[in-house]
Scaffold this motif. Sequence first.
Motif, mmCIF file in Angstrom:
data_model
loop_
_atom_site.group_PDB
_atom_site.id
_atom_site.type_symbol
_atom_site.label_atom_id
_atom_site.label_comp_id
_atom_site.label_asym_id
_atom_site.label_seq_id
_atom_site.Cartn_x
_atom_site.Cartn_y
_atom_site.Cartn_z
ATOM 1 N N LEU A 261 0.833 -1.206 0.000
ATOM 2 C CA LEU A 261 0.000 0.000 0.000
ATOM 3 C C LEU A 261 0.871 1.261 0.000
ATOM 4 C CD1 LEU A 261 -2.831 -1.128 2.432
ATOM 5 C CD2 LEU A 261 -3.068 -0.631 -0.013
ATOM 6 N N ARG A 262 1.979 1.233 0.734
ATOM 7 C CA ARG A 262 2.906 2.376 0.731
ATOM 8 C C ARG A 262 3.487 2.595 -0.656
ATOM 9 N NH1 ARG A 262 4.429 0.808 5.562
ATOM 10 N NH2 ARG A 262 6.134 -0.485 4.831
ATOM 11 N N ARG A 263 3.925 1.509 -1.300
ATOM 12 C CA ARG A 263 4.506 1.629 -2.646
ATOM 13 C C ARG A 263 3.475 2.137 -3.649
ATOM 14 N NH1 ARG A 263 7.016 -3.287 -1.249
ATOM 15 N NH2 ARG A 263 5.558 -4.454 -2.534
ATOM 16 N N LEU A 264 2.264 1.615 -3.548
ATOM 17 C CA LEU A 264 1.204 2.065 -4.445
ATOM 18 C C LEU A 264 0.897 3.537 -4.217
ATOM 19 C CD1 LEU A 264 -0.946 1.542 -6.587
ATOM 20 C CD2 LEU A 264 -2.460 0.739 -4.751
ATOM 21 N N GLY A 265 0.784 3.946 -2.958
ATOM 22 C CA GLY A 265 0.526 5.352 -2.647
ATOM 23 C C GLY A 265 1.617 6.257 -3.176
ATOM 24 N N GLN A 266 2.878 5.833 -3.032
ATOM 25 C CA GLN A 266 3.992 6.646 -3.532
ATOM 26 C C GLN A 266 3.984 6.715 -5.058
ATOM 27 O OE1 GLN A 266 6.179 8.590 -1.702
ATOM 28 N NE2 GLN A 266 6.540 9.337 -3.771
ATOM 29 N N ALA A 267 3.690 5.598 -5.708
ATOM 30 C CA ALA A 267 3.625 5.586 -7.175
ATOM 31 C C ALA A 267 2.515 6.516 -7.668
ATOM 32 C CB ALA A 267 3.396 4.167 -7.688
ATOM 33 N N LEU A 268 1.382 6.507 -6.974
ATOM 34 C CA LEU A 268 0.285 7.393 -7.357
ATOM 35 C C LEU A 268 0.645 8.850 -7.096
ATOM 36 C CD1 LEU A 268 -2.664 5.209 -6.097
ATOM 37 C CD2 LEU A 268 -2.271 5.912 -8.472
ATOM 38 N N GLU A 269 1.365 9.118 -6.019
ATOM 39 C CA GLU A 269 1.833 10.480 -5.735
ATOM 40 C C GLU A 269 2.755 10.956 -6.858
ATOM 41 O OE1 GLU A 269 2.227 14.078 -3.997
ATOM 42 O OE2 GLU A 269 0.925 12.492 -3.236
ATOM 43 N N ASP A 270 3.691 10.098 -7.251
ATOM 44 C CA ASP A 270 4.596 10.443 -8.351
ATOM 45 C C ASP A 270 3.819 10.683 -9.641
ATOM 46 O OD1 ASP A 270 6.636 10.070 -6.521
ATOM 47 O OD2 ASP A 270 7.246 8.113 -7.326
ATOM 48 N N LEU B 131 -7.484 7.281 -1.502
ATOM 49 C CA LEU B 131 -8.148 6.043 -1.089
ATOM 50 C C LEU B 131 -7.134 4.990 -0.651
ATOM 51 C CD1 LEU B 131 -10.963 5.835 -3.780
ATOM 52 C CD2 LEU B 131 -11.249 6.265 -1.326
ATOM 53 N N THR B 132 -5.986 4.961 -1.301
ATOM 54 C CA THR B 132 -4.925 4.024 -0.932
ATOM 55 C C THR B 132 -4.415 4.326 0.473
ATOM 56 O OG1 THR B 132 -4.272 3.743 -3.238
ATOM 57 C CG2 THR B 132 -2.639 3.151 -1.567
ATOM 58 N N GLU C 288 -6.076 5.905 2.813
ATOM 59 C CA GLU C 288 -7.175 5.578 3.724
ATOM 60 C C GLU C 288 -7.242 4.069 3.968
ATOM 61 O OE1 GLU C 288 -12.036 5.800 3.835
ATOM 62 O OE2 GLU C 288 -10.950 7.191 2.539
ATOM 63 N N THR C 289 -7.039 3.297 2.911
ATOM 64 C CA THR C 289 -7.045 1.837 3.043
ATOM 65 C C THR C 289 -5.913 1.377 3.956
ATOM 66 O OG1 THR C 289 -8.022 1.586 0.851
ATOM 67 C CG2 THR C 289 -6.887 -0.333 1.758
ATOM 68 N N ALA C 290 -4.730 1.974 3.813
ATOM 69 C CA ALA C 290 -3.600 1.611 4.667
ATOM 70 C C ALA C 290 -3.900 1.932 6.128
ATOM 71 C CB ALA C 290 -2.335 2.336 4.203
ATOM 72 N N ARG C 291 -4.517 3.086 6.374
ATOM 73 C CA ARG C 291 -4.870 3.447 7.753
ATOM 74 C C ARG C 291 -5.904 2.471 8.329
ATOM 75 N NH1 ARG C 291 -4.676 8.557 5.487
ATOM 76 N NH2 ARG C 291 -6.946 8.608 5.253
ATOM 77 N N ASN C 292 -6.923 2.152 7.532
ATOM 78 C CA ASN C 292 -7.948 1.209 8.002
ATOM 79 C C ASN C 292 -7.355 -0.170 8.250
ATOM 80 O OD1 ASN C 292 -10.027 3.062 8.029
ATOM 81 N ND2 ASN C 292 -10.701 2.578 5.959
ATOM 82 N N HIS C 293 -6.480 -0.610 7.369
ATOM 83 C CA HIS C 293 -5.830 -1.912 7.522
ATOM 84 C C HIS C 293 -5.000 -1.925 8.810
ATOM 85 C CE1 HIS C 293 -2.659 -4.957 6.554
ATOM 86 N NE2 HIS C 293 -3.733 -5.641 6.211
ATOM 87 N N ALA C 294 -4.289 -0.826 9.043
ATOM 88 C CA ALA C 294 -3.476 -0.739 10.268
ATOM 89 C C ALA C 294 -4.368 -0.740 11.506
ATOM 90 C CB ALA C 294 -2.614 0.512 10.240
#
Length: 138
Positions: free
Chosen positions: A29-38, A104-105, A107-113
């Motif tokens: 989820l972190r990698r996906l979030g960073q890729a989307l940020e980029d 959303l990514t 948010e998903t990481a926060r909910n998962h945590a």
Amino acid sequence: MSDLAPRPATASTARADGDNRYKAVQAKLRRLGQALEDATLELEDLRRSMQSNASRTEGVARDIENAELDPRFVEMTNLVSVALGGAAIEVRRLHETAQETRDLTHETARNHARLYGALDDIRSNRREKTPKPGFFRI
């Protein structure tokens, strides 16, 4: 000139490898979030460039018209300007979608945590092995 470059077909931001352990999911989820940020940054740069090129092309069309060149060149240049402007609008929409997906990514990481973080802490700090999920299912 844009710095956007196609990525190899084999490159994957977060592989779907079946590793569903807590820390692996959080890393994906972190990698996906960073890729989307980029991607959002690159898309915004692309949109600005396209909009700038559309404006410049419109100016070129005026210059061609003022030089009294063949009207078809004025028309073709105007069409290019309109196409670039339309493409810039679509890139803006894609940019907004990438931002929404990024949010959303996260948010998903926060909910998962929130849902599984404490369980992972318990399982990670125990010396004894714990049963795999589904072990107690009847």
